[in-house]
Scaffold this motif. Sequence first.
Motif, PDB file in Angstrom:
ATOM      1  N   ILE A  85       0.867  -1.175   0.000  1.00  0.00           N
ATOM      2  CA  ILE A  85       0.000   0.000   0.000  1.00  0.00           C
ATOM      3  C   ILE A  85       0.902   1.222   0.000  1.00  0.00           C
ATOM      4  O   ILE A  85       1.772   1.364   0.862  1.00  0.00           O
ATOM      5  CB  ILE A  85      -0.939   0.017   1.221  1.00  0.00           C
ATOM      6  N   MET A  86       0.703   2.069  -0.983  1.00  0.00           N
ATOM      7  CA  MET A  86       1.506   3.276  -1.101  1.00  0.00           C
ATOM      8  C   MET A  86       0.854   4.394  -0.285  1.00  0.00           C
ATOM      9  O   MET A  86      -0.369   4.453  -0.174  1.00  0.00           O
ATOM     10  CB  MET A  86       1.625   3.704  -2.569  1.00  0.00           C
ATOM     11  N   ILE A  87       1.709   5.264   0.257  1.00  0.00           N
ATOM     12  CA  ILE A  87       1.241   6.395   1.058  1.00  0.00           C
ATOM     13  C   ILE A  87       1.829   7.662   0.459  1.00  0.00           C
ATOM     14  O   ILE A  87       3.024   7.719   0.164  1.00  0.00           O
ATOM     15  CB  ILE A  87       1.683   6.247   2.528  1.00  0.00           C
ATOM     16  N   TYR A  90       0.273  13.505  -1.761  1.00  0.00           N
ATOM     17  CA  TYR A  90      -0.308  14.022  -2.999  1.00  0.00           C
ATOM     18  C   TYR A  90      -1.197  12.953  -3.617  1.00  0.00           C
ATOM     19  O   TYR A  90      -0.746  12.161  -4.431  1.00  0.00           O
ATOM     20  CB  TYR A  90       0.793  14.428  -3.985  1.00  0.00           C
ATOM     21  N   GLY A  91      -2.461  12.915  -3.235  1.00  0.00           N
ATOM     22  CA  GLY A  91      -3.367  11.871  -3.684  1.00  0.00           C
ATOM     23  C   GLY A  91      -4.073  12.188  -4.984  1.00  0.00           C
ATOM     24  O   GLY A  91      -5.249  11.896  -5.130  1.00  0.00           O
ATOM     25  N   ASP A  92      -3.358  12.757  -5.946  1.00  0.00           N
ATOM     26  CA  ASP A  92      -3.979  13.097  -7.219  1.00  0.00           C
ATOM     27  C   ASP A  92      -4.232  11.835  -8.051  1.00  0.00           C
ATOM     28  O   ASP A  92      -3.668  10.779  -7.795  1.00  0.00           O
ATOM     29  CB  ASP A  92      -3.109  14.099  -7.988  1.00  0.00           C
ATOM     30  N   LYS A  96      -2.283   8.023  -8.156  1.00  0.00           N
ATOM     31  CA  LYS A  96      -3.024   6.794  -7.856  1.00  0.00           C
ATOM     32  C   LYS A  96      -2.975   5.833  -9.042  1.00  0.00           C
ATOM     33  O   LYS A  96      -2.753   4.630  -8.867  1.00  0.00           O
ATOM     34  CB  LYS A  96      -4.473   7.117  -7.501  1.00  0.00           C
ATOM     35  N   ARG A  97      -3.133   6.351 -10.242  1.00  0.00           N
ATOM     36  CA  ARG A  97      -3.077   5.507 -11.438  1.00  0.00           C
ATOM     37  C   ARG A  97      -1.724   4.809 -11.556  1.00  0.00           C
ATOM     38  O   ARG A  97      -1.651   3.605 -11.770  1.00  0.00           O
ATOM     39  CB  ARG A  97      -3.353   6.347 -12.693  1.00  0.00           C
ATOM     40  N   ASP A 106      -3.299  -0.549  -2.872  1.00  0.00           N
ATOM     41  CA  ASP A 106      -4.114   0.635  -2.593  1.00  0.00           C
ATOM     42  C   ASP A 106      -3.188   1.834  -2.462  1.00  0.00           C
ATOM     43  O   ASP A 106      -1.963   1.697  -2.440  1.00  0.00           O
ATOM     44  CB  ASP A 106      -4.911   0.435  -1.296  1.00  0.00           C
ATOM     45  N   LEU A 107      -3.785   3.003  -2.352  1.00  0.00           N
ATOM     46  CA  LEU A 107      -3.045   4.237  -2.140  1.00  0.00           C
ATOM     47  C   LEU A 107      -3.741   5.006  -1.027  1.00  0.00           C
ATOM     48  O   LEU A 107      -4.939   5.281  -1.119  1.00  0.00           O
ATOM     49  CB  LEU A 107      -3.022   5.085  -3.418  1.00  0.00           C
ATOM     50  N   LEU A 108      -2.999   5.313   0.034  1.00  0.00           N
ATOM     51  CA  LEU A 108      -3.528   6.106   1.139  1.00  0.00           C
ATOM     52  C   LEU A 108      -2.928   7.502   1.070  1.00  0.00           C
ATOM     53  O   LEU A 108      -1.763   7.652   0.720  1.00  0.00           O
ATOM     54  CB  LEU A 108      -3.159   5.477   2.487  1.00  0.00           C
ATOM     55  N   THR A 109      -3.732   8.504   1.416  1.00  0.00           N
ATOM     56  CA  THR A 109      -3.206   9.864   1.445  1.00  0.00           C
ATOM     57  C   THR A 109      -2.987  10.300   2.889  1.00  0.00           C
ATOM     58  O   THR A 109      -3.669   9.850   3.803  1.00  0.00           O
ATOM     59  CB  THR A 109      -4.170  10.850   0.744  1.00  0.00           C
ATOM     60  N   LYS A 110      -1.992  11.164   3.051  1.00  0.00           N
ATOM     61  CA  LYS A 110      -1.705  11.743   4.360  1.00  0.00           C
ATOM     62  C   LYS A 110      -2.641  12.910   4.580  1.00  0.00           C
ATOM     63  O   LYS A 110      -2.916  13.642   3.636  1.00  0.00           O
ATOM     64  CB  LYS A 110      -0.251  12.203   4.430  1.00  0.00           C
TER      65      LYS A 110
END
Length: 129
Positions: A85-87, A90-92, A96-97, A106-110
Motif C-alpha cells: 500500500i503506497m502512502i 499528494y493523492g492526485d 493513484k493511477r 491501494d493508495l492512502l493519502t496523508k
Amino acid sequence: MSVYIMVVDDEPDVEALFRQQFRRDLRAGRFLMEFAPSAAAALQRAAEIEDATLILILSDINMPGMSGLEMLSIVRTARPDVPVIMITAYGDAETKRKALENGAADLLTKPIDFAALRQEIDTRLEQAA
C-alpha cells in the motif's frame, strides 16, 4: 508464526506515529512492525527476515534515492505474494493511477486514516492465519 508489517518512510516521526497508533496490537503480539528509512533499506530488510511472515508493506512514495514507486516494481517481482500500500501526501489521480498500474494494492493519502488502515491490517492478518 510471527507476522510483520514493513513501514517505509524517510520521515523520522512516522515510526513514533505508527507505534502509537498500533501500540495495543504490538503489545499483544498480533503483529510486528519493521521500519525502514529508505526503499533500499526496506528491500534489504525484507530479504533478511526469515523467521516471520511479511504480510504487508506500507511505503511512502516520495523519498530521496529510490522512490516508493521504483521500489514497488522490485517488490512486486520479488515478492508477488506481499501486498503493498503506497502512502502519499499528494493523492492526485495520476499518482493513484501509477501506483495501481505498478501493482499497489491501494493508495492512502496523508494524513492517514488509521481506522481504515486497521481494517486493512485485520484483513491481512485473517488471510495469513
